[in-house]
Write a protein that holds these residues in place. Structure first.
Motif, PDB file in Angstrom:
ATOM      1  N   LYS A 213      23.108  29.283  13.578  1.00  0.00           N
ATOM      2  CA  LYS A 213      22.635  28.045  12.948  1.00  0.00           C
ATOM      3  C   LYS A 213      23.710  26.968  12.999  1.00  0.00           C
ATOM      4  CE  LYS A 213      19.455  30.382   9.774  1.00  0.00           C
ATOM      5  NZ  LYS A 213      19.162  30.712   8.358  1.00  0.00           N
ATOM      6  N   ARG A 214      24.955  27.347  12.794  1.00  0.00           N
ATOM      7  CA  ARG A 214      26.041  26.355  12.810  1.00  0.00           C
ATOM      8  C   ARG A 214      26.192  25.735  14.188  1.00  0.00           C
ATOM      9  NH1 ARG A 214      31.316  28.395  11.556  1.00  0.00           N
ATOM     10  NH2 ARG A 214      31.895  26.338  10.844  1.00  0.00           N
ATOM     11  N   PHE A 215      26.116  26.554  15.236  1.00  0.00           N
ATOM     12  CA  PHE A 215      26.204  26.016  16.595  1.00  0.00           C
ATOM     13  C   PHE A 215      25.065  25.045  16.870  1.00  0.00           C
ATOM     14  CE2 PHE A 215      29.350  29.228  17.528  1.00  0.00           C
ATOM     15  CZ  PHE A 215      30.075  28.687  18.586  1.00  0.00           C
ATOM     16  N   ALA A 216      23.855  25.403  16.439  1.00  0.00           N
ATOM     17  CA  ALA A 216      22.701  24.533  16.661  1.00  0.00           C
ATOM     18  C   ALA A 216      22.844  23.205  15.932  1.00  0.00           C
ATOM     19  CB  ALA A 216      21.425  25.250  16.224  1.00  0.00           C
ATOM     20  N   LEU A 217      23.480  23.212  14.770  1.00  0.00           N
ATOM     21  CA  LEU A 217      23.645  21.990  13.989  1.00  0.00           C
ATOM     22  C   LEU A 217      24.780  21.116  14.499  1.00  0.00           C
ATOM     23  CD1 LEU A 217      23.152  23.418  10.388  1.00  0.00           C
ATOM     24  CD2 LEU A 217      21.676  21.754  11.516  1.00  0.00           C
ATOM     25  N   LEU A 218      25.832  21.735  15.019  1.00  0.00           N
ATOM     26  CA  LEU A 218      27.034  20.984  15.377  1.00  0.00           C
ATOM     27  C   LEU A 218      27.016  20.429  16.792  1.00  0.00           C
ATOM     28  CD1 LEU A 218      29.718  23.270  13.683  1.00  0.00           C
ATOM     29  CD2 LEU A 218      29.034  20.976  12.977  1.00  0.00           C
ATOM     30  N   PHE A 219      26.109  20.933  17.653  1.00  0.00           N
ATOM     31  CA  PHE A 219      26.050  20.454  19.031  1.00  0.00           C
ATOM     32  C   PHE A 219      24.666  19.893  19.323  1.00  0.00           C
ATOM     33  CE2 PHE A 219      29.419  23.636  19.051  1.00  0.00           C
ATOM     34  CZ  PHE A 219      30.434  22.976  19.735  1.00  0.00           C
ATOM     35  N   ASP A 220      24.639  18.771  20.089  1.00  0.00           N
ATOM     36  CA  ASP A 220      23.367  18.140  20.427  1.00  0.00           C
ATOM     37  C   ASP A 220      22.615  18.918  21.505  1.00  0.00           C
ATOM     38  OD1 ASP A 220      23.807  16.087  18.623  1.00  0.00           O
ATOM     39  OD2 ASP A 220      24.878  14.864  20.085  1.00  0.00           O
ATOM     40  N   LEU A 221      23.348  19.519  22.445  1.00  0.00           N
ATOM     41  CA  LEU A 221      22.728  20.274  23.531  1.00  0.00           C
ATOM     42  C   LEU A 221      22.453  21.712  23.087  1.00  0.00           C
ATOM     43  CD1 LEU A 221      24.849  18.962  26.550  1.00  0.00           C
ATOM     44  CD2 LEU A 221      22.517  18.331  25.914  1.00  0.00           C
ATOM     45  N   PRO A 222      21.604  22.435  23.831  1.00  0.00           N
ATOM     46  CA  PRO A 222      21.263  23.813  23.440  1.00  0.00           C
ATOM     47  C   PRO A 222      22.486  24.729  23.404  1.00  0.00           C
ATOM     48  CG  PRO A 222      19.740  22.989  25.107  1.00  0.00           C
ATOM     49  CD  PRO A 222      20.839  21.983  25.005  1.00  0.00           C
ATOM     50  N   THR A 223      22.482  25.671  22.491  1.00  0.00           N
ATOM     51  CA  THR A 223      23.529  26.690  22.384  1.00  0.00           C
ATOM     52  C   THR A 223      22.861  28.061  22.352  1.00  0.00           C
ATOM     53  OG1 THR A 223      23.524  26.625  19.966  1.00  0.00           O
ATOM     54  CG2 THR A 223      25.060  25.140  21.112  1.00  0.00           C
ATOM     55  N   GLN A 224      23.662  29.102  22.554  1.00  0.00           N
ATOM     56  CA  GLN A 224      23.118  30.457  22.594  1.00  0.00           C
ATOM     57  C   GLN A 224      24.088  31.421  21.936  1.00  0.00           C
ATOM     58  OE1 GLN A 224      22.696  32.060  26.532  1.00  0.00           O
ATOM     59  NE2 GLN A 224      21.336  33.704  25.905  1.00  0.00           N
ATOM     60  N   LEU A 225      23.561  32.345  21.149  1.00  0.00           N
ATOM     61  CA  LEU A 225      24.359  33.418  20.576  1.00  0.00           C
ATOM     62  C   LEU A 225      23.479  34.667  20.553  1.00  0.00           C
ATOM     63  CD1 LEU A 225      26.654  33.240  17.432  1.00  0.00           C
ATOM     64  CD2 LEU A 225      25.555  35.326  18.198  1.00  0.00           C
ATOM     65  N   VAL A 226      23.866  35.673  21.329  1.00  0.00           N
ATOM     66  CA  VAL A 226      23.061  36.891  21.431  1.00  0.00           C
ATOM     67  C   VAL A 226      23.948  38.116  21.277  1.00  0.00           C
ATOM     68  CG1 VAL A 226      21.289  35.847  22.881  1.00  0.00           C
ATOM     69  CG2 VAL A 226      23.273  36.926  23.946  1.00  0.00           C
ATOM     70  N   LEU A 227      23.332  39.188  20.825  1.00  0.00           N
ATOM     71  CA  LEU A 227      23.981  40.484  20.729  1.00  0.00           C
ATOM     72  C   LEU A 227      23.255  41.402  21.698  1.00  0.00           C
ATOM     73  CD1 LEU A 227      26.248  41.772  18.955  1.00  0.00           C
ATOM     74  CD2 LEU A 227      24.415  42.749  17.566  1.00  0.00           C
ATOM     75  N   GLN A 228      23.995  41.998  22.639  1.00  0.00           N
ATOM     76  CA  GLN A 228      23.367  42.773  23.690  1.00  0.00           C
ATOM     77  C   GLN A 228      24.310  43.872  24.174  1.00  0.00           C
ATOM     78  OE1 GLN A 228      22.665  39.586  26.455  1.00  0.00           O
ATOM     79  NE2 GLN A 228      24.793  39.482  27.132  1.00  0.00           N
ATOM     80  N   LYS A 229      23.827  44.694  25.101  1.00  0.00           N
ATOM     81  CA  LYS A 229      24.652  45.711  25.736  1.00  0.00           C
ATOM     82  C   LYS A 229      25.137  45.192  27.088  1.00  0.00           C
ATOM     83  CE  LYS A 229      24.425  49.252  22.852  1.00  0.00           C
ATOM     84  NZ  LYS A 229      25.619  49.878  22.248  1.00  0.00           N
ATOM     85  N   ASP A 230      26.417  45.414  27.408  1.00  0.00           N
ATOM     86  CA  ASP A 230      26.905  45.033  28.725  1.00  0.00           C
ATOM     87  C   ASP A 230      26.699  46.193  29.700  1.00  0.00           C
ATOM     88  OD1 ASP A 230      28.887  46.877  28.234  1.00  0.00           O
ATOM     89  OD2 ASP A 230      30.524  45.434  28.120  1.00  0.00           O
ATOM     90  N   GLU A 231      27.215  46.022  30.913  1.00  0.00           N
ATOM     91  CA  GLU A 231      26.984  47.037  31.946  1.00  0.00           C
ATOM     92  C   GLU A 231      27.643  48.372  31.625  1.00  0.00           C
ATOM     93  OE1 GLU A 231      30.610  44.620  32.878  1.00  0.00           O
ATOM     94  OE2 GLU A 231      28.527  44.217  32.283  1.00  0.00           O
ATOM     95  N   ARG A 232      28.615  48.382  30.723  1.00  0.00           N
ATOM     96  CA  ARG A 232      29.286  49.629  30.333  1.00  0.00           C
ATOM     97  C   ARG A 232      28.606  50.318  29.156  1.00  0.00           C
ATOM     98  NH1 ARG A 232      34.821  46.501  29.305  1.00  0.00           N
ATOM     99  NH2 ARG A 232      33.215  45.218  28.284  1.00  0.00           N
ATOM    100  N   GLY A 233      27.610  49.664  28.579  1.00  0.00           N
ATOM    101  CA  GLY A 233      26.966  50.201  27.390  1.00  0.00           C
ATOM    102  C   GLY A 233      27.667  49.795  26.110  1.00  0.00           C
ATOM    103  N   TRP A 234      28.624  48.874  26.210  1.00  0.00           N
ATOM    104  CA  TRP A 234      29.337  48.387  25.033  1.00  0.00           C
ATOM    105  C   TRP A 234      28.515  47.301  24.340  1.00  0.00           C
ATOM    106  CZ3 TRP A 234      35.278  47.607  26.176  1.00  0.00           C
ATOM    107  CH2 TRP A 234      35.804  48.804  26.679  1.00  0.00           C
ATOM    108  N   THR A 235      28.817  47.081  23.081  1.00  0.00           N
ATOM    109  CA  THR A 235      28.190  45.985  22.334  1.00  0.00           C
ATOM    110  C   THR A 235      28.864  44.670  22.717  1.00  0.00           C
ATOM    111  OG1 THR A 235      27.706  47.448  20.479  1.00  0.00           O
ATOM    112  CG2 THR A 235      27.652  45.076  20.052  1.00  0.00           C
ATOM    113  N   GLU A 236      28.064  43.707  23.125  1.00  0.00           N
ATOM    114  CA  GLU A 236      28.592  42.409  23.554  1.00  0.00           C
ATOM    115  C   GLU A 236      27.977  41.284  22.728  1.00  0.00           C
ATOM    116  OE1 GLU A 236      29.092  40.743  27.877  1.00  0.00           O
ATOM    117  OE2 GLU A 236      27.127  40.077  27.137  1.00  0.00           O
TER     118      GLU A 236
END
Length: 249
Positions: A213-236
């Motif tokens: 929410k803070r990124f969306a409020l502080l920047f005029d252009l689109p922002t992204q924040l995701v939680l996912q698995k990388d190619e090693r199976g680690w949390t990214e």
């Protein structure tokens, strides 16, 4: 006697003047409403930003005691083992961490400043876990001036420890990758704390949604924040936002 052309002009003027006046008043009313609307919208956005800042600082206060308790235990352990030099270095990093946390700062700061603060946090964690903790960092020099909401990196790193690394037995691995690509900035914080396990909302803690929410409020252009698995199976935790340069130095 009034000349006929002059009479016609007077007649037209007396008919048109009220109409013009009403039109002008109507336009002024619309303009006034537009100004009022934008003033209210600006006030709403400002209050929403302040509310998000307040919520974030409350969250930060909740996370900090957990780290404080663990840090003090690490210092006590070093003192019992007679490792005074390591304890002193750790307390220096801890003091710098505390001082920064209580200093006034802008909502957006250069990434270089955010990294210096988080590095003090990592130094204390390294004392806690010793050789069991491996930290790999890549910071793109071309993007160090990029502005970032304060405490972003620290929150992502704290989440990696609190929701993954502290519970993991054996080797604990953390990687931080920060780079600028054209007009965009990419920040990745990965850990092997939940390696092979499915992700859930609980893995990210309430801090990630707050940051989003803070990124969306502080920047005029689109922002992204995701939680996912990388190619090693680690949390990214991946954050993408527009590049906005801060001041030199």
């Amino acid at each position: 006697m009034i000349a006929e052309p002059l009479f016609h002009l007077i007649l037209i003027f007396s008919v048109l003047l009220p109409l013009v006046s009403l039109t002008v008043l109507a336009l002024l009313g619309v303009a006034e409403k537009e100004v009022d609307y934008w003033q209210l919208e600006h006030a709403r956005i400002r209050l929403e930003k302040e509310l998000q800042e307040s919520k974030y600082m409350q969250l930060h206060q909740q996370i900090r005691p957990h780290f404080f308790f663990n840090a003090l235990n690490a210092f006590l352990s070093l003192a019992r083992l007679g490792k005074n030099e390591e304890m002193i270095r750790g307390m220096e990093h801890f003091a710098l961490f505390l001082r920064y946390s209580y200093e006034p700062k802008q909502p957006l700061i250069p990434f270089k400043q955010e990294w210096a603060h988080t590095n003090n946090y990592l130094a204390v964690q390294q004392l806690r876990f010793g050789s069991r903790l491996s930290v790999s960092v890549h910071v793109d020099p071309d993007g160090e001036r990029a502005l970032i909401p304060c405490y972003t990196l620290q929150t992502l790193v704290e989440n990696a420890f609190k929701h993954g690394l502290e519970k993991k037995t054996g080797e604990k691995c953390l990687t931080i990758d920060f780079r600028r690509q054209g007009n965009w900035v990419y920040l990745r914080v990965c850990d092997n704390g939940n390696e092979g396990k499915e992700l859930s909302i609980a893995n990210g803690g309430v801090g990630l949604e707050n940051l989003r929410k803070r990124f969306a409020l502080l920047f005029d252009l689109p922002t992204q924040l995701v939680l996912q698995k990388d190619e090693r199976g680690w949390t990214e935790a991946l954050v993408v936002w527009p590049y906005v340069p801060g001041d030199e130095g």
